[in-house]
Design a protein around this motif. Structure first.
Motif, PDB file in Angstrom:
ATOM      1  N   UNK A 111      70.817 116.385  17.602  1.00 20.44           N
ATOM      2  CA  UNK A 111      70.275 115.688  16.425  1.00 20.44           C
ATOM      3  C   UNK A 111      71.425 115.069  15.617  1.00 20.44           C
ATOM      4  N   UNK A 112      72.424 115.894  15.300  1.00 21.13           N
ATOM      5  CA  UNK A 112      73.560 115.401  14.501  1.00 21.13           C
ATOM      6  C   UNK A 112      74.378 114.376  15.291  1.00 21.13           C
ATOM      7  N   UNK A 113      74.525 114.609  16.593  1.00 21.86           N
ATOM      8  CA  UNK A 113      75.285 113.660  17.424  1.00 21.86           C
ATOM      9  C   UNK A 113      74.572 112.310  17.479  1.00 21.86           C
ATOM     10  N   UNK A 114      73.248 112.351  17.515  1.00 21.92           N
ATOM     11  CA  UNK A 114      72.471 111.114  17.507  1.00 21.92           C
ATOM     12  C   UNK A 114      72.698 110.320  16.227  1.00 21.92           C
ATOM     13  N   UNK A 115      72.767 111.013  15.118  1.00 26.69           N
ATOM     14  CA  UNK A 115      73.045 110.343  13.839  1.00 26.69           C
ATOM     15  C   UNK A 115      74.426 109.702  13.890  1.00 26.69           C
ATOM     16  N   UNK A 116      75.395 110.428  14.456  1.00 25.23           N
ATOM     17  CA  UNK A 116      76.748 109.865  14.569  1.00 25.23           C
ATOM     18  C   UNK A 116      76.745 108.572  15.391  1.00 25.23           C
ATOM     19  N   UNK A 135      66.613 109.344   9.939  1.00 26.53           N
ATOM     20  CA  UNK A 135      65.931 110.522   9.406  1.00 26.53           C
ATOM     21  C   UNK A 135      65.225 111.287  10.538  1.00 26.53           C
ATOM     22  N   UNK A 136      64.585 110.549  11.431  1.00 29.18           N
ATOM     23  CA  UNK A 136      63.875 111.169  12.561  1.00 29.18           C
ATOM     24  C   UNK A 136      64.872 111.762  13.560  1.00 29.18           C
ATOM     25  N   UNK A 137      65.946 111.034  13.835  1.00 27.47           N
ATOM     26  CA  UNK A 137      66.965 111.560  14.760  1.00 27.47           C
ATOM     27  C   UNK A 137      67.497 112.894  14.223  1.00 27.47           C
ATOM     28  N   UNK A 138      67.764 112.952  12.933  1.00 25.82           N
ATOM     29  CA  UNK A 138      68.360 114.160  12.356  1.00 25.82           C
ATOM     30  C   UNK A 138      67.375 115.324  12.266  1.00 25.82           C
ATOM     31  N   UNK A 139      66.131 115.031  11.917  1.00 29.48           N
ATOM     32  CA  UNK A 139      65.228 116.122  11.513  1.00 29.48           C
ATOM     33  C   UNK A 139      64.100 116.428  12.494  1.00 29.48           C
ATOM     34  N   UNK A 149      65.956 123.895  13.104  1.00 36.44           N
ATOM     35  CA  UNK A 149      67.399 123.860  13.410  1.00 36.44           C
ATOM     36  C   UNK A 149      68.265 123.782  12.150  1.00 36.44           C
ATOM     37  N   UNK A 150      67.938 122.890  11.240  1.00 40.05           N
ATOM     38  CA  UNK A 150      68.757 122.721  10.029  1.00 40.05           C
ATOM     39  C   UNK A 150      68.200 123.502   8.838  1.00 40.05           C
ATOM     40  N   UNK A 151      67.130 124.243   9.075  1.00 37.70           N
ATOM     41  CA  UNK A 151      66.506 125.080   8.030  1.00 37.70           C
ATOM     42  C   UNK A 151      66.052 124.255   6.821  1.00 37.70           C
ATOM     43  N   UNK A 152      65.599 123.040   7.068  1.00 34.38           N
ATOM     44  CA  UNK A 152      65.109 122.196   5.978  1.00 34.38           C
ATOM     45  C   UNK A 152      63.634 122.492   5.725  1.00 34.38           C
ATOM     46  N   UNK A 154      59.760 121.833   3.785  1.00 34.15           N
ATOM     47  CA  UNK A 154      58.851 120.677   3.759  1.00 34.15           C
ATOM     48  C   UNK A 154      59.230 119.608   2.737  1.00 34.15           C
ATOM     49  N   UNK A 155      59.904 120.005   1.657  1.00 30.38           N
ATOM     50  CA  UNK A 155      60.272 119.007   0.639  1.00 30.38           C
ATOM     51  C   UNK A 155      61.276 117.985   1.196  1.00 30.38           C
ATOM     52  N   UNK A 156      61.911 118.323   2.313  1.00 27.82           N
ATOM     53  CA  UNK A 156      62.878 117.400   2.937  1.00 27.82           C
ATOM     54  C   UNK A 156      62.279 116.643   4.116  1.00 27.82           C
ATOM     55  N   UNK A 157      61.019 116.924   4.404  1.00 26.59           N
ATOM     56  CA  UNK A 157      60.427 116.357   5.619  1.00 26.59           C
ATOM     57  C   UNK A 157      59.319 115.364   5.250  1.00 26.59           C
ATOM     58  N   UNK A 158      59.614 114.091   5.441  1.00 27.45           N
ATOM     59  CA  UNK A 158      58.625 113.049   5.148  1.00 27.45           C
ATOM     60  C   UNK A 158      57.487 113.125   6.171  1.00 27.45           C
ATOM     61  N   UNK A 159      56.402 112.438   5.895  1.00 27.20           N
ATOM     62  CA  UNK A 159      55.300 112.429   6.859  1.00 27.20           C
ATOM     63  C   UNK A 159      55.725 111.869   8.217  1.00 27.20           C
TER      64      UNK A 159
END
Ligand SMILES: [Fe+2]
Ligand SMILES: [Fe+2]
Length: 226
Positions: A111-116, A135-139, A149-152, A154-159
């Motif tokens: 996920x993080x590598x994809x963002x990079x 946002x989708x690649x990361x989360x 994985x990143x322990x985020x 629901x407040x960080x997760x858009x629809x």
């Protein structure tokens, strides 16, 4: 503007067509080449998974009456979600045991590598599609109970991200793999698991919409009982 991407149209937007589309198609080609390095016996082929997930997300958006533009924008945003996998050693995948602990975490680094990759290739571009795609690649391996994985939470997760997470998980669980044993991986069985033992992972309303779309498709394919 709603949380859904409705203020541009990927199919006609200049930056989407001239910058993001070539980036996405190139990443899919690279992922296909990476798949080519994996054992012949594999069933879970990454670039095919990407296409299936993108199509299922598109169909769910249409089922929810979000409109063609949102559905297409979401389709394109999902295609590169696993692009970071190609930066990990091929030997990390395709092991017979269930991935847990360190191995699972190493794999999920994609996920993080994809963002990079996206930030490097598209560093000088700003566009709401890029924000959505990144946002989708990361989360896309997050969970509504905050234990992804990143322990985020629901407040960080858009629809759009929530939909990506559940369609992505469904597809993974629908493909036979050695550590699944004889588990039922038909559409109804996977949906039942997602609504039962995995219910805390997902956005309920979006899972309901996806399940409705998927079951209608399943019933069409199965046809009426003889
Ligand atoms: Fe992934
Ligand atoms: Fe995926």
């Amino acid at each position: 503007m709603s949380e859904w991407p409705d203020d541009y149209d990927f199919e006609t937007d200049e930056l989407c067509q001239n910058v993001f589309k070539p980036f996405i198609l190139n990443e899919l080609d690279l992922l296909e080449a990476y798949d080519g390095q994996r054992p012949d016996s594999i069933t879970y082929i990454f670039h095919e998974h990407a296409e299936r997930v993108a199509r299922d997300v598109e169909k769910t958006c249409l089922h929810m009456d979000l409109g063609k533009t949102v559905a297409r924008n979401m389709y394109w945003a999902l295609l590169p979600h696993d692009c970071g996998k190609r930066l990990l050693p091929v030997s990390l995948w395709d092991q017979d045991d269930k991935p847990e602990g360190d191995l699972k975490d190493r794999r999920r680094e994609h996920t993080k590598l994809g963002v990079q990759i996206a930030e490097k290739e598209l560093s000088d571009v700003e566009h709401p599609f890029k924000t959505l795609m990144v946002d989708i690649i990361l989360k896309h391996h997050e969970q509504m109970d905050g234990k992804g994985y990143l322990k985020l939470g629901p407040e960080h997760l858009s629809k759009p991200v929530r939909l990506a997470c559940l369609v992505e998980a469904f597809d993974g669980w629908s493909i036979a793999r050695p550590h699944y044993g004889g588990r039922d991986i038909t559409i109804p069985a996977v949906l039942e698991r997602m609504r039962g033992e995995k219910a805390g992972f997902f956005d309920k309303a979006l899972l309901d919409a996806f399940a409705e779309m998927k079951m209608a498709e399943y019933n069409r394919l199965e046809g009426p009982a003889p």
